[in-house]
Design an enzyme around this catalytic site. Structure first.
Site, PDB file in Angstrom:
ATOM      1  N   GLN A  93      55.216  22.469  49.821  1.00 40.33           N
ATOM      2  CA  GLN A  93      55.218  23.208  48.555  1.00 40.33           C
ATOM      3  C   GLN A  93      56.483  24.034  48.274  1.00 40.33           C
ATOM      4  O   GLN A  93      57.029  23.954  47.173  1.00 40.33           O
ATOM      5  CB  GLN A  93      53.968  24.091  48.465  1.00 40.33           C
ATOM      6  CG  GLN A  93      53.922  24.916  47.188  1.00 40.33           C
ATOM      7  CD  GLN A  93      52.532  25.420  46.885  1.00 40.33           C
ATOM      8  OE1 GLN A  93      51.613  24.636  46.717  1.00 40.33           O
ATOM      9  NE2 GLN A  93      52.375  26.722  46.807  1.00 40.33           N
ATOM     10  N   TRP A 110      47.817  33.958  46.126  1.00 40.97           N
ATOM     11  CA  TRP A 110      49.026  34.782  46.210  1.00 40.97           C
ATOM     12  C   TRP A 110      50.198  34.047  46.849  1.00 40.97           C
ATOM     13  O   TRP A 110      51.359  34.193  46.470  1.00 40.97           O
ATOM     14  CB  TRP A 110      48.745  36.101  46.920  1.00 40.97           C
ATOM     15  CG  TRP A 110      49.939  37.012  46.852  1.00 40.97           C
ATOM     16  CD1 TRP A 110      50.626  37.543  47.907  1.00 40.97           C
ATOM     17  CD2 TRP A 110      50.606  37.482  45.657  1.00 40.97           C
ATOM     18  NE1 TRP A 110      51.671  38.313  47.442  1.00 40.97           N
ATOM     19  CE2 TRP A 110      51.683  38.283  46.071  1.00 40.97           C
ATOM     20  CE3 TRP A 110      50.401  37.279  44.282  1.00 40.97           C
ATOM     21  CZ2 TRP A 110      52.546  38.898  45.161  1.00 40.97           C
ATOM     22  CZ3 TRP A 110      51.266  37.890  43.380  1.00 40.97           C
ATOM     23  CH2 TRP A 110      52.317  38.691  43.822  1.00 40.97           C
ATOM     24  N   ASN A 111      49.879  33.220  47.854  1.00 39.18           N
ATOM     25  CA  ASN A 111      50.915  32.434  48.507  1.00 39.18           C
ATOM     26  C   ASN A 111      51.665  31.572  47.477  1.00 39.18           C
ATOM     27  O   ASN A 111      52.903  31.555  47.435  1.00 39.18           O
ATOM     28  CB  ASN A 111      50.225  31.548  49.554  1.00 39.18           C
ATOM     29  CG  ASN A 111      51.168  30.954  50.542  1.00 39.18           C
ATOM     30  OD1 ASN A 111      51.862  31.664  51.260  1.00 39.18           O
ATOM     31  ND2 ASN A 111      51.204  29.641  50.586  1.00 39.18           N
ATOM     32  N   SER A 112      50.899  30.896  46.619  1.00 36.16           N
ATOM     33  CA  SER A 112      51.513  30.053  45.588  1.00 36.16           C
ATOM     34  C   SER A 112      52.259  30.901  44.567  1.00 36.16           C
ATOM     35  O   SER A 112      53.358  30.546  44.139  1.00 36.16           O
ATOM     36  CB  SER A 112      50.444  29.218  44.876  1.00 36.16           C
ATOM     37  OG  SER A 112      49.922  28.248  45.758  1.00 36.16           O
ATOM     38  N   ASP A 166      45.756  40.716  59.722  1.00 38.72           N
ATOM     39  CA  ASP A 166      45.189  40.550  58.392  1.00 38.72           C
ATOM     40  C   ASP A 166      44.138  41.643  58.194  1.00 38.72           C
ATOM     41  O   ASP A 166      43.425  41.995  59.126  1.00 38.72           O
ATOM     42  CB  ASP A 166      44.534  39.158  58.323  1.00 38.72           C
ATOM     43  CG  ASP A 166      44.255  38.730  56.897  1.00 38.72           C
ATOM     44  OD1 ASP A 166      45.022  37.904  56.393  1.00 38.72           O
ATOM     45  OD2 ASP A 166      43.279  39.230  56.294  1.00 38.72           O
ATOM     46  N   HIS A 211      46.196  27.360  41.050  1.00 40.71           N
ATOM     47  CA  HIS A 211      45.019  28.232  41.109  1.00 40.71           C
ATOM     48  C   HIS A 211      45.427  29.703  41.224  1.00 40.71           C
ATOM     49  O   HIS A 211      44.583  30.572  41.164  1.00 40.71           O
ATOM     50  CB  HIS A 211      44.182  27.833  42.320  1.00 40.71           C
ATOM     51  CG  HIS A 211      44.920  28.032  43.628  1.00 40.71           C
ATOM     52  ND1 HIS A 211      46.161  27.481  43.866  1.00 40.71           N
ATOM     53  CD2 HIS A 211      44.628  28.753  44.719  1.00 40.71           C
ATOM     54  CE1 HIS A 211      46.567  27.843  45.072  1.00 40.71           C
ATOM     55  NE2 HIS A 211      45.667  28.612  45.607  1.00 40.71           N
ATOM     56  N   GLN A 259      42.462  35.377  42.595  1.00 42.79           N
ATOM     57  CA  GLN A 259      43.202  34.500  41.679  1.00 42.79           C
ATOM     58  C   GLN A 259      43.131  34.937  40.209  1.00 42.79           C
ATOM     59  O   GLN A 259      44.152  34.870  39.512  1.00 42.79           O
ATOM     60  CB  GLN A 259      42.749  33.043  41.880  1.00 42.79           C
ATOM     61  CG  GLN A 259      43.042  32.564  43.312  1.00 42.79           C
ATOM     62  CD  GLN A 259      42.224  31.366  43.742  1.00 42.79           C
ATOM     63  OE1 GLN A 259      41.648  30.679  42.919  1.00 42.79           O
ATOM     64  NE2 GLN A 259      42.166  31.116  45.046  1.00 42.79           N
ATOM     65  N   GLU A 275      55.548  32.225  45.987  1.00 45.50           N
ATOM     66  CA  GLU A 275      56.513  31.125  46.114  1.00 45.50           C
ATOM     67  C   GLU A 275      57.075  30.746  44.745  1.00 45.50           C
ATOM     68  O   GLU A 275      58.274  30.524  44.590  1.00 45.50           O
ATOM     69  CB  GLU A 275      55.863  29.913  46.800  1.00 45.50           C
ATOM     70  CG  GLU A 275      55.631  30.157  48.292  1.00 45.50           C
ATOM     71  CD  GLU A 275      54.917  29.031  49.038  1.00 45.50           C
ATOM     72  OE1 GLU A 275      54.794  29.155  50.264  1.00 45.50           O
ATOM     73  OE2 GLU A 275      54.484  28.044  48.416  1.00 45.50           O
ATOM     74  N   HIS A 286      46.720  32.619  54.564  1.00 46.83           N
ATOM     75  CA  HIS A 286      46.897  33.771  55.447  1.00 46.83           C
ATOM     76  C   HIS A 286      47.642  33.359  56.725  1.00 46.83           C
ATOM     77  O   HIS A 286      48.569  34.036  57.166  1.00 46.83           O
ATOM     78  CB  HIS A 286      45.533  34.368  55.809  1.00 46.83           C
ATOM     79  CG  HIS A 286      44.763  34.864  54.619  1.00 46.83           C
ATOM     80  ND1 HIS A 286      44.311  36.154  54.512  1.00 46.83           N
ATOM     81  CD2 HIS A 286      44.367  34.240  53.482  1.00 46.83           C
ATOM     82  CE1 HIS A 286      43.655  36.305  53.361  1.00 46.83           C
ATOM     83  NE2 HIS A 286      43.677  35.156  52.725  1.00 46.83           N
TER      84      HIS A 286
END
Ligand SMILES: *[C@@H]1O[C@H](CO)[C@@H](O)[C@H](O)[C@H]1NC(C)=O
Ligand SMILES: *[C@@H]1O[C@H](CO)[C@@H](O)[C@H](O)[C@H]1NC(C)=O
Length: 478
Positions: free
Chosen positions: A356, A374-376, A148, A371, A396, A379, A43
């Site tokens: 990353q 959302w960030n991953s 947020d 995992h 997730q 990206e 976040h």
């Protein structure tokens, strides 16, 4: 939007004894943007990216939070141009003391319960942030607070300031929000596919559910919603979230991905040099983000699975964050005896903070075991890297369905079930081989690359997300 005018409350804010000496430039003809992130890495990161994006449109941006979390966001900024970050005004509020226990790698529920004290401490931010917004509002034409959804309770006093308004910034996929919102209304989710889907709050400890519940009423004061997603991939779900029963007469904008189009490679990391040595798309990147700790047993199976696949890998092996990420005492997870020597040249294990976005953008990277935070996901979608999904908690499992079944750019390693069984090395080996060295994997990779081109186009001049960002900027500067 209706504003409750509570002058008495404003007075109490101004008189608050922690009232800080605030030196704010006179910018009375300006619209000023204030970011209020929730202190969890995914976040903090997305709100910092958004800060840089909005700042690039010439608006002054303030990033407001506890000093320790502002420092975390800055220290771990990935892919952002340092001179862009330098334009953001970080307003550090003295950090309230909170417990910072270590994560429990043996817990069957992977939820990062150890972060709860840090999250609960954010409730102390209401007065200092309210006070700060009020001060800024006197010297600006309008104050826009972007927060947020988990900070709605903290920024609620925006509602009492005539020239201030608030917008949520959702660090989640639209898809993952739907079951939660529809069930809160006591309704069936109107998409067949989503009916059985868990809510992202399933598995939350009660004390965290209490924090979520606190946001509900103040959340209704917001003027609109921003999403770090793109209509080209989530249109049906955004349409649902924009139904009147959910959003009322508020506005909503899907502006993602908000990662900079051109990553800054100022900060070199040894793993990027290691990647340089390998063939295109030959390496699987393995990382479970900042809220997952694997047990010794899980680490052993993963290590053996990777080794047996003979696929090249870059593995970021870290425990989940503590509330205070600068508190140096962390468990050093043990790898099987002799593992690093055996895989030399084939695999690299990184234990420090890894860049990353740069790893995913590297031409040698051909897969991402993740995992599915959302960030991953966003990206990986942006960089066109297919995923091996191993969801652990929260949104997730939903993101996994979006990635594997809807966007069809990934395979599942293991479902996130109540009765979690140890994922065996043979399962890991099998998924890694299918994703990295099979025709099936090549098809998935092609789809991921096509999707990435579409999504990246969306953020360029005239693209879907860019038009929505332009519309948001026009709206707040009206
Ligand atoms: C987790 O379990 C291992 C044994 O499998 C034990 O050595 C370790 O101390 C446990 N860690 C915690 C934090 O309970
Ligand atoms: C960072 O931004 C500055 C100013 O906008 C620009 O001159 C510089 O080239 C950028 N650096 C990188 C690595 O993109």
């Amino acid at each position: 939007m209706s504003k409750r005018k509570q002058s008495s409350h404003l007075l109490s804010l101004s008189n608050h004894k922690n009232h800080q000496d605030i030196n704010i430039m006179d910018q009375s003809d300006q619209v000023v943007v204030l970011m209020v992130p929730f202190p969890a890495q995914g976040h903090l990161n997305q709100l910092l990216q958004l800060s840089c994006l909005i700042s690039s449109h010439g608006l002054p941006v303030y990033y407001v939070g506890f000093a320790i979390h502002n420092r975390q966001a800055k220290t771990r900024a990935n892919g952002l141009n340092a001179s862009d970050v330098a334009k953001i005004h970080f307003h550090d509020i003295p950090t309230s003391p909170f417990d910072s226990p270590p994560p429990n790698p043996n817990s069957s529920n992977k939820f990062p319960e150890q972060l709860h004290p840090a999250w609960e401490a954010t409730l102390n931010l209401r007065k200092p942030i309210g006070c700060y917004i009020e001060e800024i509002s006197k010297k600006a034409r309008r104050v826009i607070v972007v927060h947020d959804p988990m900070m709605a309770v903290v920024v609620q006093d925006v509602n009492t300031i005539p020239n201030a308004e608030s917008y949520t910034f959702n660090c989640l996929s639209a898809f993952s929000k739907i079951p939660f919102l529809w069930r809160a209304l006591g309704k069936q989710v109107p998409i067949e596919h989503l009916k059985e889907l868990p809510s992202f709050t399933d598995g939350f400890p009660d004390k965290v559910l209490d924090l979520v519940a606190l946001q509900s009423e103040p959340s209704s004061y917001r003027a609109g919603d921003l999403y770090n997603t793109c209509r080209l991939i989530e249109a049906p779900y955004l349409d649902l979230l924009e139904k009147e029963e959910i959003i009322g007469n508020r506005k909503s904008w899907a502006i993602g991905p908000i990662l900079p189009a051109k990553l800054s490679l100022e900060r070199q990391h040894k793993c990027l040099e290691w990647l340089d040595k390998h063939e295109p798309k030959s390496v699987i990147y393995v990382s479970f983000g900042t809220t997952t700790s694997l047990s010794d047993e899980e680490i052993k199976e993963l290590a053996l699975g990777l080794e047996q696949s003979k696929v090249k890998f870059l593995w970021v092996l870290r425990d989940a964050d503590k509330g205070d990420v600068f508190d140096g005492k962390v468990r050093r997870a043990e790898l099987p005896e002799g593992f690093e020597e055996r895989v030399e040249g084939v695999g690299m294990v990184v234990r420090d903070w890894a860049p990353q976005p740069e790893i995913l953008a590297h031409s040698s990277t051909g897969g991402f075991m993740s995992h599915c935070g959302w960030n991953s996901c966003i990206e990986s979608i942006t960089m066109g890297v297919p995923m091996a999904a191993w969801p652990m908690h929260s949104d997730q499992p939903s993101n996994t369905i979006l990635i594997t079944e809807i966007l069809k750019m990934g395979l599942i390693v293991s479902e996130c079930t109540q009765r979690r069984e140890l994922v065996k090395a043979s399962t890991i080996q099998n998924v890694v081989e299918r994703l990295m060295v099979s025709e099936e994997g090549d098809e998935i990779r092609k789809r991921a690359e096509k999707l990435a081109a579409t999504v990246r186009q969306a953020t360029q001049e005239g693209g879907a997300s860019r038009l929505e960002l332009d519309s948001f900027i026009a709206h707040i500067t009206r």
